[in-house]
Design a protein around this motif. Structure first.
Motif: not given
Length: 284
Positions: A109-115
Motif C-alpha cells: 500500500y501507498t502508506a508504506g506497508y503490506v497486509r
C-alpha cells in the motif's frame, strides 16, 4: 579461526583472523506468500503460482557450490510475529560467508506497508528490521504494489556496514502498483511480471512448470558461464519486465492485464558479483 599476535617494540596486539574455504558458503531460501486463500478477501490469483515457481526456480538453480536444498515455503503469512519467527528459523545458522534469500509476495500500500489476508499490517521498515540480524549476504525479492518503499527504507533502517551486504529487488516503485495477469478461473496461468521474469532468469518457466535456460546468464555484459550473478539478474529483470508488460498489452492477455505500466523494477544491488544460481554444464 587463528589468533595472531603482532608486536612492535614493547607494544603488541592480538588479532583474530578467520580463513574460509569459498566453497564452504551455504545458501538458504525462504519463500512467503500472502492472500493465497481463494475464499478470502483480497485473494491474489497468481500468488500460489509465484511461490511454487520461486521454490522450483531455486531448486533448479542449485548446482556445484550453490545448493538451496528444498526452500521453506509459507503459503499464507499470518502476521509480523510469524514473519519474524520464519526469518529467524530459516537463517539462524547463517554466518558471514553465507547467502540468505527471502521472497515475499503480498498486497502492498501507498502508506508504506503490506497486509496479510488475516488483516495484519507489516511496515516495509519492519521487514528490514527482521533481517538486520541475519549474517552474511541477504537477497530480498519483494513482490507487491508500492514495494519500492523497501529499497528506500533500507538506507534509514540499516547501518552502512549491513547495507553493503543486503540486496533488494522490488517489483515496482514507491508510487506504483505491480503489473500482473490474472485469470480468475485459471490461477495456474496467472502471474505477476516481476516474478515471471525472476524465475525465467534463474532457469524455470513458472507457467509451463519446466526447466529452461537461465535467461539472466550473461545478461548486462556478463559472461555466459552457467551461473547467474546478482548483477546479471538485475540487468535482466530491469529490461525484461517492461518488455513482458508491453507484450501482454498486444496479445491475448490484454484483457487480463492489471496495472499495465512498463516501469522497471526498483532495485538495490550491493553485491553484483554474488552468484545466486548455478547449473551443471552438459555432461557433468
Amino acid at each position: 579461526t587463528y589468533e595472531i599476535i603482532a608486536s612492535a617494540g614493547s607494544k603488541s596486539v592480538k588479532l583474530k583472523v578467520e580463513v574460509r574455504d569459498p566453497d564452504a558458503r551455504k545458501y538458504r531460501a525462504l519463500v512467503i506468500a500472502g492472500f493465497s486463500n481463494p475464499k478470502g478477501s483480497g485473494y491474489l490469483p497468481f500468488i500460489i503460482n509465484n511461490i511454487d515457481g520461486m521454490q522450483d526456480a531455486l531448486r533448479n538453480g542449485s548446482a556445484g557450490a550453490v545448493q538451496y536444498g528444498n526452500p521453506k515455503v509459507v503459503r499464507n503469512l499470518r502476521d509480523k510475529t510469524q514473519l519474524k519467527n520464519e526469518i529467524r528459523n530459516a537463517f539462524k545458522d547463517a554466518d558471514s560467508n553465507d547467502v540468505s534469500v527471502l521472497y515475499l509476495g503480498t498486497h502492498g500500500y501507498t502508506a508504506g506497508y503490506v497486509r496479510t489476508q488475516y488483516g495484519a499490517v507489516i511496515r516495509f521498515s519492519e521487514i528490514l528490521e527482521c533481517l538486520k540480524s541475519v549474517k552474511g549476504d541477504v537477497v530480498v525479492f519483494m513482490a507487491s504494489c508500492h514495494s519500492g518503499y523497501l529499497r528506500n527504507y533500507a538506507k534509514s533502517v540499516l547501518g552502512s556496514a549491513r547495507l553493503r551486504r543486503i540486496n533488494i529487488f522490488c517489483s515496482t516503485g514507491v508510487a506504483t502498483s505491480s503489473p500482473y495477469v490474472a485469470y480468475k478461473d485459471y490461477p495456474t496461468l496467472s502471474y505477476d511480471h516481476f516474478t515471471k521474469a525472476l524465475t525465467q532468469a534463474l532457469g524455470f518457466d513458472m507457467i509451463t512448470n519446466t526447466t529452461v535456460a537461465m535467461a539472466a546468464d550473461g545478461a548486462g555484459g556478463g559472461v555466459a558461464d552457467n551461473q547467474v550473478t546478482l548483477g546479471e539478474l538485475d540487468a535482466y529483470i530491469r529490461t525484461q519486465v517492461p518488455k513482458s508488460v508491453e507484450a501482454s498489452k498486444k496479445n491475448h492477455e490484454a484483457g487480463y492485464l492489471r496495472n499495465g505500466h512498463a516501469l522497471a523494477p526498483y532495485t538495490w544491488v550491493s553485491s553484483p558479483g554474488l552468484v545466486i544460481a548455478s547449473r551443471a554444464e552438459e555432461g557433468e
